[in-house]
Design a protein around this motif. Sequence first.
Motif, PDB file in Angstrom:
ATOM      1  N   UNK A  23      -8.530   9.323  -4.880  1.00  0.00           N
ATOM      2  CA  UNK A  23      -7.528   9.023  -5.957  1.00  0.00           C
ATOM      3  C   UNK A  23      -7.372  10.324  -6.427  1.00  0.00           C
ATOM      4  N   UNK A  24      -6.139  10.784  -6.659  1.00  0.00           N
ATOM      5  CA  UNK A  24      -5.738  12.038  -6.975  1.00  0.00           C
ATOM      6  C   UNK A  24      -4.792  12.063  -8.013  1.00  0.00           C
ATOM      7  N   UNK A  25      -4.556  13.329  -8.880  1.00  0.00           N
ATOM      8  CA  UNK A  25      -3.449  13.146  -9.879  1.00  0.00           C
ATOM      9  C   UNK A  25      -3.829  13.802 -11.117  1.00  0.00           C
ATOM     10  N   UNK A  26      -3.095  13.616 -12.112  1.00  0.00           N
ATOM     11  CA  UNK A  26      -2.884  14.321 -13.393  1.00  0.00           C
ATOM     12  C   UNK A  26      -2.501  13.297 -14.223  1.00  0.00           C
ATOM     13  N   UNK A  58      -4.419   7.058  -0.085  1.00  0.00           N
ATOM     14  CA  UNK A  58      -4.459   7.756  -1.288  1.00  0.00           C
ATOM     15  C   UNK A  58      -3.704   7.140  -2.425  1.00  0.00           C
ATOM     16  N   UNK A  59      -4.356   6.999  -3.595  1.00  0.00           N
ATOM     17  CA  UNK A  59      -3.914   6.524  -4.785  1.00  0.00           C
ATOM     18  C   UNK A  59      -3.412   7.570  -5.654  1.00  0.00           C
ATOM     19  N   UNK A  60      -2.219   7.647  -6.473  1.00  0.00           N
ATOM     20  CA  UNK A  60      -1.792   8.581  -7.345  1.00  0.00           C
ATOM     21  C   UNK A  60      -1.405   7.528  -8.719  1.00  0.00           C
ATOM     22  N   UNK A  61      -2.332   7.523  -9.594  1.00  0.00           N
ATOM     23  CA  UNK A  61      -2.064   6.280 -10.513  1.00  0.00           C
ATOM     24  C   UNK A  61      -0.803   6.725 -11.554  1.00  0.00           C
ATOM     25  N   UNK A  62      -0.689   7.684 -11.798  1.00  0.00           N
ATOM     26  CA  UNK A  62       0.716   8.112 -12.691  1.00  0.00           C
ATOM     27  C   UNK A  62       1.324   9.426 -12.010  1.00  0.00           C
ATOM     28  N   UNK A  63       1.940   9.035 -11.038  1.00  0.00           N
ATOM     29  CA  UNK A  63       2.647   9.963  -9.773  1.00  0.00           C
ATOM     30  C   UNK A  63       3.729  11.093 -10.555  1.00  0.00           C
ATOM     31  N   UNK A  64       4.400  10.750 -11.461  1.00  0.00           N
ATOM     32  CA  UNK A  64       5.444  11.542 -12.027  1.00  0.00           C
ATOM     33  C   UNK A  64       6.407  11.611 -10.872  1.00  0.00           C
ATOM     34  N   UNK A  65       6.547  13.057 -10.559  1.00  0.00           N
ATOM     35  CA  UNK A  65       7.771  13.291  -9.783  1.00  0.00           C
ATOM     36  C   UNK A  65       7.248  13.414  -8.417  1.00  0.00           C
ATOM     37  N   UNK A 111       1.660   5.285  -5.131  1.00  0.00           N
ATOM     38  CA  UNK A 111       1.947   6.091  -6.754  1.00  0.00           C
ATOM     39  C   UNK A 111       2.667   5.064  -7.389  1.00  0.00           C
ATOM     40  N   UNK A 112       1.992   5.100  -8.859  1.00  0.00           N
ATOM     41  CA  UNK A 112       2.660   4.467  -9.806  1.00  0.00           C
ATOM     42  C   UNK A 112       3.228   5.310 -10.926  1.00  0.00           C
TER      43      UNK A 112
END
Length: 540
Positions: free
Chosen positions: A158-161, A76-83, A102-103
């Motif tokens: 690839x998941x996130x916001x 799993x990749x969260x490219x701008x993972x925040x909290x 997570x980045x």
Amino acid sequence: MTTIEEANKLLQKECGVRDFFSCDSELLQIAEELNSTYAYVACESNAEYGDFQTNQKLANQVTEKLKNNGFSPQVVVEPTCGKGHFILSVLNTFAEVEKIFGIEIQKRHFWQAKFNVLDFYINNPDKKKPEIHIVNSNIFDYNYQTIKNSIGEKELLIIGNPPWVTNSELSAMDSKNLPQKSNFKQHKGLDAMTGKGNFDIAEYITIELLRNFGHNKGNMAFLVKNTVIKNIVYDIPRLKLPIANLKKQNIDAKKEFGVSVDAALFSCQLNQDTECYCQESNFYTSEIKCNFGWNNNKFMSVLSADNDIDGISPFVWRQGIKHDCSKVMELEYDGNSYCNKLGEHFSLEDKLVYPLLKSSDLKTTIANPTRKMTIVTQKFVGQDTSYIKQYPQTFEYLNNHIDLFQMRKSSIYKGKCNFSIFGIGDYSFKPYKIAISGLYKTFHFCLVKPQNNKPVMLDDTCYFIGFDTLEQAEYIWNLLNTDIVENLLKSISFSDAKRMITKDILMRIDLKKLAKIKGDKTCFWDNIEKCQKSQLSLFN
Ligand SMILES: C[S@@+](CC[C@H](N)C(=O)[O-])C[C@H]1O[C@@H](n2cnc3c(N)ncnc32)[C@H](O)[C@@H]1O
């Protein structure tokens, strides 16, 4: 005293996070600051980072939906993972996950994400612990190779916001949180500098990830603005993105994020034969709205609607005058003197002053006389403006406000003559015009006639075509205000776009074909082609 190796080993065992602390001093600093009363790091600016953290409930709903659709990712990749809310949802939902990356650029979120994962495992000690890498880095500098090496044949998610901010908002803040390739959409000339050069950072990040991981087995699921999804679907053929099964599931961004924008969950399958359309539905009810995207080389907001007059306009639609100096350039006349938006009263020679209509003036079928005026400083883009000296009052007025002209931010004015404007040419001085607002959600065309023997100018929120005679203008105006045009515009415009009507959309109205459908007046086209060569796109 605990060594960093010992601390990291213990934390990895407890929560799966690799290299929780990167050096001894960081471990000591955290230990000290956890004992102190002040925050660990100062808050960076939220606006600059497009920072809208996804609430845990929404993140959980997203991963549940993915699971119900049969997704079972291993990497799993969260490219701008925040909290780290999506990381927590992934840990909660997908049992098969082996690695998570997570980045995050902001240190406070990066630490919060790590501690949130630790907290998760303190509360769920028996849950499986994948290898978790949370990295404090700028995604624009991040080297995806480490992740690529980990994937192989594994199922990727690839998941996130990604951040909700545009490059022009960032430029206005003098922010450096921008990718180096600022013209990644490859627009040319003025388009690159104005509206079309503007893009959402989320769009850039999504496309970069699709470029890097498009050929991996897996899926992408991002919460993004609707405009980002529309632009990505639009660019699929150009970028040859290997994605299919595109879905846009509309969310209530006001409820979820407290902001009035149109946003949705965008999802797609990677490593597929390219599909260039997207299914739109409601995130909460799953009710399907329509499909939008490409059909027979045409981009449609509603795919089912085929329209005979979707073609190429025989006329060039123009945008109104752009000056970015409304305080000085937008005037009212009270019968005695002109008044500007600064509240100043003054006299001007008539010569360069023209009546002006704005989007809000185009609601009527025929434009009403306007009290607004503007100064037209150039007859064509790039004209030397020193000639204005022959109109001393106008010259003095403009010079008195030269600082406001020089403060105009847009790069289109750089190195240009004083008082330069754009959206000006022969076409601006045509006496009869048909105009439409780019801002209002209507498909209604307004007929504009000269006022006090002067052609009326439109501002840059409006689009128009101009004619030499009233007869010509009325003929085209009647054709434009018909159901068939309205249906076409409905099927190719996006009601959630900032500008629902654009030049590109108007240029798709094939008026010649429409005229044929409606019972052609052939002599009209013969005449107009003779006398309005510059108007016809054929000759431009
Ligand atoms: C819209 S928030 C979403 C955070 C998280 N993905 C979530 O769903 O809760 C965007 C996040 O991107 C981060 N961000 C902004 N610019 C970034 C960059 N250049 N590199 C990495 N992260 C960035 C912000 O700090 C913020 O945490």
